[in-house]
Design a protein around this motif. Structure first.
Motif, PDB file in Angstrom:
ATOM      1  N   ASP A  17       0.248 -12.036 -20.803  1.00 13.84           N
ATOM      2  CA  ASP A  17       0.431 -13.382 -21.139  1.00 13.84           C
ATOM      3  C   ASP A  17       0.376 -13.700 -22.531  1.00 13.84           C
ATOM      4  OD1 ASP A  17       0.773 -13.757 -18.365  1.00 13.84           O
ATOM      5  OD2 ASP A  17      -1.351 -14.567 -18.047  1.00 13.84           O
ATOM      6  N   SER A  18       0.047 -12.833 -23.279  1.00  7.46           N
ATOM      7  CA  SER A  18       0.025 -13.038 -24.654  1.00  7.46           C
ATOM      8  C   SER A  18       1.432 -13.481 -25.408  1.00  7.46           C
ATOM      9  CB  SER A  18      -0.311 -11.806 -25.563  1.00  7.46           C
ATOM     10  OG  SER A  18      -0.325 -11.950 -26.795  1.00  7.46           O
ATOM     11  N   SER A  19       1.347 -14.547 -26.273  1.00  9.85           N
ATOM     12  CA  SER A  19       2.306 -14.944 -26.777  1.00  9.85           C
ATOM     13  C   SER A  19       2.904 -14.207 -28.270  1.00  9.85           C
ATOM     14  CB  SER A  19       2.265 -16.461 -27.358  1.00  9.85           C
ATOM     15  OG  SER A  19       1.300 -16.503 -28.351  1.00  9.85           O
ATOM     16  N   LYS A  20       2.015 -13.385 -28.597  1.00 10.27           N
ATOM     17  CA  LYS A  20       2.244 -12.227 -29.560  1.00 10.27           C
ATOM     18  C   LYS A  20       2.295 -10.994 -29.299  1.00 10.27           C
ATOM     19  CE  LYS A  20      -1.402 -14.818 -32.112  1.00 10.27           C
ATOM     20  NZ  LYS A  20      -2.908 -14.792 -32.776  1.00 10.27           N
ATOM     21  N   GLU A  82       6.461 -10.407 -24.946  1.00  5.97           N
ATOM     22  CA  GLU A  82       6.933 -11.280 -23.729  1.00  5.97           C
ATOM     23  C   GLU A  82       6.642 -10.596 -22.429  1.00  5.97           C
ATOM     24  OE1 GLU A  82      10.700 -12.993 -24.674  1.00  5.97           O
ATOM     25  OE2 GLU A  82       9.837 -13.491 -26.620  1.00  5.97           O
TER      26      GLU A  82
END
Length: 104
Positions: A17-20, A82
């Motif tokens: 779920d990380s945006s990075k 993503e």
């Protein structure tokens, strides 16, 4: 900021779920090459700061995640962006190889 320890329960939130971009270090405490790479992985986490996420997954404690990602030898590194694996590496590597894969 040093590498974050994640397990089967926290992998989704911390990694997928990380945006990075995320570097996942699949390792075990009994693995000599893993112990060699550990300080480099922590250094990389410090250097990247808030630009990326660096996590460590102990394959003995998170066997479900290790199996899901087909980890057959350790250390194995996965770059996830993503929610998808974009690169994988195994063995002892230069820190620059991991950094370049993460920020590419």
């Amino acid at each position: 900021m040093s590498a974050v320890k994640v397990n089967d329960q926290t992998f989704q939130t911390e990694v997928l779920d990380s945006s990075k971009p995320v570097l996942v270090d699949f390792w075990a405490p009994w693995c000599g090459p893993c112990r060699m790479m550990g300080p480099l992985v922590d250094e990389l986490a410090e250097e990247l700061g808030s630009d990326a996420v660096v996590v460590k997954v102990n394959v003995d404690e998170a066997s479900e995640t290790a199996t899901r990602y087909g980890v057959q030898s350790i250390p194995t590194f996965a770059v996830i962006k993503e929610g998808e694996v974009v690169q994988r590496f195994s063995g002892v590597l230069p820190k620059e190889t991991l950094r370049n894969a993460l920020v590419a």
